[in-house]
Each structure stands twice: as C-alpha cells, then as structure tokens.
Enzyme design. Sequence first.
Site, PDB file in Angstrom:
ATOM      1  N   SER A  82       2.917  39.820   5.965  1.00 18.87           N
ATOM      2  CA  SER A  82       3.847  38.558   6.102  1.00 18.87           C
ATOM      3  C   SER A  82       4.772  38.726   7.348  1.00 18.87           C
ATOM      4  CB  SER A  82       4.677  38.545   4.861  1.00 18.87           C
ATOM      5  OG  SER A  82       5.733  37.541   4.815  1.00 18.87           O
TER       6      SER A  82
ATOM      7  N   TYR B  77       9.015  41.178  -3.005  1.00 22.16           N
ATOM      8  CA  TYR B  77       8.064  40.628  -2.046  1.00 22.16           C
ATOM      9  C   TYR B  77       8.098  41.060  -0.714  1.00 22.16           C
ATOM     10  CZ  TYR B  77       5.168  37.058   0.432  1.00 22.16           C
ATOM     11  OH  TYR B  77       4.185  36.462   1.303  1.00 22.16           O
TER      12      TYR B  77
END
Length: 249
Positions: free
Chosen positions: A141, A154
């Site tokens: 990410s 996350y």
Amino acid sequence: MLFDLTGRTALVTGTSGGLGQAMAIGLAEAGAAVVAVSSSNSDETVRIVKEAGGRIEQVKADLSDLDGLGNVFAQAEEIFGGIDILVNNAGTIRRAPAAEHSREDWHAVIDINLHSAFFLSQLAGRQMIGRGYGKIINIASMLSYQGGINVPGYTASKHAIAGVTKALANEWGSKGIQVNAIAPGYIETRNTAPIIADGKRYDSILERIPAGRWGQPEDLKGPVVFLASAASDYMNGHVLCVDGGWMAR
C-alpha cells in the site's frame, strides 16, 4: 511469451470484488488457471472469467482463521494441482483514531492483512521450494511508506507486508522463487469509499496524482501479470508502486 501464464495455476485471495477480482481476471486472461479464495462469494469473478473462456474455481474461507489455512491451501491444490502463483490480496481496514483504536480492530486487521499472507506464503513456499519455481505477490500500500490518518493497524500491517516480502525474497530467491509486492495508490474500491465520500479529501489526493485521476482496479491487471510471469524472473524483494505517480510528487 514472456507474459504467457498458460499452464500455471494462481491462488488469489480476496476475490469477491475490487483489486482481487481485477487481478484474478487479469491472470486468467493471461492463461492461468485461477483459484479464487474469499470469505464471501466470488460468483461474479467466476462468471466473468468463465464467460471469457478462462479457468477458475472458488474456495470460500475465513482467512482470519489461521488454523484453517492449511485446509484452504489443500483445497486449492486439489482443484488444479500445485500452486505456481500466490497473490496475497485479502485485506481489511478499521478506521479509528489511534487513541480509540480497539484491540479487537487491531487484531482483526493484523490477522487478515499480515498473518494470513505470511502463513499462506509459508504453505506455498514449502511446495515451491520442492519444485524450484514459484511467484508470490503480496499487496502492499501507499501506507507501506506513509503513516496515514486514523488507520494505525492497517498502516502497521502494510509496513510489515513490505518487510516480509523482502525477508522471503532473501531466503527463497536462490531456490527459484520470486517474492515481490504491489503497492497500489489511491484506487476507487469499497475500502476507499469513506475517502471518496469526503469531497475535500478526495480532491486533495487527486491534486497530488500526476496522472490526474484516481486508479481503477483494472490498473492492477498488468502489474500482477508481470510479477507472475517470466518477465519478472530477475526481480525479487521489490515493492512496485502502481500509483499514477503519487510517490514521485
């Protein structure tokens, strides 16, 4: 021929929609037989691939149940034979300020985003080592590089995915296995729906993307096929940003 996946089998997690669906379709279009693994139905993904003449079957599984991952992998092997390509895409996100981020949310994110990816890689790696061939592709990410806002679990998981990618590449590169990751930029999916709904935030992100648009799940098709194919045989331990230029700005 460098990008031809005919005769290869890919296991892709998180295939009910979004990035996982697009990557599963892309791999099938390149000739791979695909095992689609998701906690919810991947019926639409299966339909799209089969209507185009591709080979795909699905396995429904809760990837947060780490004790059950061995059974998931065994089912995938039984469908088309040994797994040549593993795409660890399944992920979740829980949004809350760090001071309010619950233990439950933290563990829910880490179990899916990190633990399932590592232990599925371990299962695949054992088999791939024996055959001297394999491709493992983790989904990282932009938050593998940045801190984000209100998503500490996350962010931690995606930093860890980048590290695990490099660690496995170091151990398995000499055994014919390439382990790389894709770091998608801002893609319009269910996970980014809260950001998209915030017009001011959406526009501020868009202003930083040199491509002048948010990404679409289909933008991941080419990169995943590249990393799954012979075209990337001398690429290992790399985190490939597919971000419209976000990281360059």
